[in-house]
Design an enzyme around this catalytic site. Structure first.
Site, PDB file in Angstrom:
ATOM      1  N   GLU A 178      10.898  31.023   4.586  1.00 21.28           N
ATOM      2  CA  GLU A 178      10.343  30.560   3.319  1.00 21.28           C
ATOM      3  C   GLU A 178      10.039  31.692   2.335  1.00 21.28           C
ATOM      4  O   GLU A 178       8.864  31.949   2.012  1.00 21.28           O
ATOM      5  CB  GLU A 178       9.085  29.716   3.568  1.00 21.28           C
ATOM      6  N   GLU A 364      12.130  23.483  10.138  1.00 22.85           N
ATOM      7  CA  GLU A 364      10.735  23.007  10.230  1.00 22.85           C
ATOM      8  C   GLU A 364      10.639  21.627   9.609  1.00 22.85           C
ATOM      9  O   GLU A 364      11.268  21.353   8.584  1.00 22.85           O
ATOM     10  CB  GLU A 364       9.754  23.900   9.450  1.00 22.85           C
TER      11      GLU A 364
HETATM   12  O1  IFM Z   1       2.453  26.479   8.955  1.00 26.05           O
HETATM   13  C1  IFM Z   1       3.425  26.541   7.980  1.00 26.05           C
HETATM   14  C2  IFM Z   1       4.535  27.499   8.403  1.00 26.05           C
HETATM   15  O2  IFM Z   1       4.057  28.754   8.706  1.00 26.05           O
HETATM   16  C3  IFM Z   1       5.558  27.622   7.311  1.00 26.05           C
HETATM   17  N1  IFM Z   1       5.995  26.323   6.865  1.00 26.05           N
HETATM   18  C4  IFM Z   1       5.025  25.314   6.576  1.00 26.05           C
HETATM   19  C5  IFM Z   1       4.046  25.193   7.720  1.00 26.05           C
HETATM   20  C6  IFM Z   1       2.991  24.117   7.399  1.00 26.05           C
HETATM   21  O3  IFM Z   1       2.274  24.461   6.261  1.00 26.05           O
END
Ligand code: IFM
Length: 456
Positions: A178, A364
């Site tokens: 990210e 994710e």
């Molecule tokens: O916990 C975070 C992760 O580190 C990165 N993506 C989003 C998740 C939830 O906020």
């Protein structure tokens, strides 16, 4: 408006998905490891950021987190017991170079990840390694952090060391998690480490992170026989608040920074010209080959999907005169994020149509709710279970559309340190009691396991 869990969802099974589909959970070093003073680990920007009162909602830190540094065998057992075949984790750069760079890496740090990777392989879990999930060595931040070109060089040395050391066993490499969050949460909004609030700095950070991604790819390929490399982007489907020309144009601008700012240069198109021309003096400084470096072909595209956004024109507000507005009457998680499995279909369709990317992995996806531990110790998280079920149904739809998605990683295996929210927000399929560090599979985790094991 929240719907209760019902049995109205169609039955679907793991066997509806391709046999070689990757099913996993994701985690990250600072959020789960703890052990911040052990075995020569240096300070990270998150250690420093957490130490300042007011930065973390519950005044906590990742100093202990899930104590995964000591309990990793138990955690990998858990991942295996779910029936997953892949496991996504990140390496803490300050465990490898306490000062961010140097002539000699910290052998104890390398040994920890070596044991961890062996533990995954022993359990039939394919390791998916992320090199940077936000825990920059503080020593590098003291020299300007990602806004400085020299941090790119340090990242490449770190990449070289880690990929040489683990490349015989780790074949899936994610350079950055990210980059939007690294750049804008940390350097513009000030909500994440290092806590800066400069738009110009954030854009330079963003650029340098993307360059470091591109330059890391040949290093990983050289060191990892059969290695597959990509980045994990946080992307959002967007809708204008109204049909007005102003809101539609605002949505396009917002998309320019939220999505296209990453997708365009990674796919060889350079930065979106419509946004660049709005940046004025804030535009990042670039060197001649930077765009070519960023566009180095990857083997896959990682997408982290959580929620859509609705955008309105907002003259004078924010750097792009846009504003994210709340949709009325939509289902939300405890974080306030809209629950929209349809959004995942829209997003992936759009990315494939506009960019024809390399194979996609959903690196994710997950949700946070206010879990309650019942008297018998069970955690009946029906909402998280339903969130997961609905997103997997959306995934089935995505595959039916012939979109090249090859894997899904649930965020997260464990409740963990949720950055500025501390331990208030739980995303785990497994409950962690942060007083005793006891792990307990939630209903959602039991369901994921039943799905993966073909026991539905
Ligand atoms: O916990 C975070 C992760 O580190 C990165 N993506 C989003 C998740 C939830 O906020």
């Amino acid at each position: 408006m929240r719907k209760p869990i019902t049995e109205d969802l169609p039955l679907f099974r793991r066997s509806d998905f391709p046999p070689d589909f990757r099913w996993g959970c994701s985690t990250s070093s600072y959020q789960i490891e703890g052990g911040i003073h052990e075995d020569g680990r240096g300070e990270s920007i998150w250690d420093r950021f957490c130490a300042t009162p007011g930065h973390i909602r519950d005044a906590s830190s990742g100093a202990v987190a899930c104590d995964h540094y000591h309990r990793w065998p138990q955690d990998l057992d858990l991942a295996q017991s779910l029936g997953t075949n892949a496991y996504r984790f990140s390496v803490a750069w300050p465990r490898i170079f306490a000062q961010g760079r140097g002539r000699k890496p910290n052998q104890k740090g390398l040994d920890f990840y070596s044991r961890l990777v062996d533990g995954m392989l022993d359990r039939g879990l394919e390791p998916w390694l992320t090199l940077y999930h936000w825990d920059l060595p503080q020593a590098l931040q003291d020299q300007g952090g990602w806004a400085e070109r020299s941090t790119i060089d340090a990242f490449l040395d770190y990449t070289d060391v880690v990929s040489r050391h683990l490349g015989d066993r780790v074949k899936h490499w994610i350079t950055h998690n990210e980059p939007w969050c690294t750049a804008f949460n940390g350097n513009f909004e000030g909500a994440h480490a290092p806590g800066l609030t400069s738009f110009k700095t954030a854009l330079q950070v963003c650029h340098n992170v993307l360059v470091s991604h591109g330059l890391a790819i040949p290093i990983i390929r050289r060191n990892v026989f059969g290695g597959q490399v990509g980045a994990a982007l946080s992307l959002h489907p967007l809708k204008p608040a109204t049909d007005s020309a102003a809101d539609v144009a605002a949505t396009r601008r917002h998309d320019g920074l939220r999505n296209r700012w990453f997708l365009d240069p990674l796919h060889g198109r350079g930065y979106p010209a419509d946004v660049w021309q709005l940046l004025g003096d804030n535009a990042p400084r670039m060197q001649a080959d930077d765009l070519a470096s960023i566009a180095t072909p990857t083997d896959f595209l990682g997408i982290n999907y959580y929620f859509p956004e609705i955008v309105a024109d907002a003259p004078g507000q924010g750097p792009l005169a846009t504003r994210v507005v709340e949709a009325p009457d939509v289902e939300r998680t405890a974080f306030g994020w809209e629950v929209s499995p349809e959004g995942m279909v829209t997003l992936l369709s759009r990315v494939v149509k506009d960019y024809q990317p390399a194979p996609i992995y959903l690196t994710e996806n997950g949700s946070t709710y206010d879990d309650v531990v019942a008297a018998d110790g069970s955690i009946n998280d029906v909402e998280r279970r339903r969130y997961l079920q609905r997103h997997l149904l959306a995934l089935r739809e995505i595959l039916a559309l012939d979109l090249p998605v090859k894997g899904y990683f649930a965020w997260s295996l464990l409740d963990n340190f949720e950055w500025a929210e501390g331990y208030i927000r739980r995303f785990g399929l497994t409950h962690v009691d942060f007083a005793t560090l006891e792990r307990r599979l939630k209903l959602s985790g039991q369901w994921y396991s039943a799905f993966l094991r073909g026991n539905l």
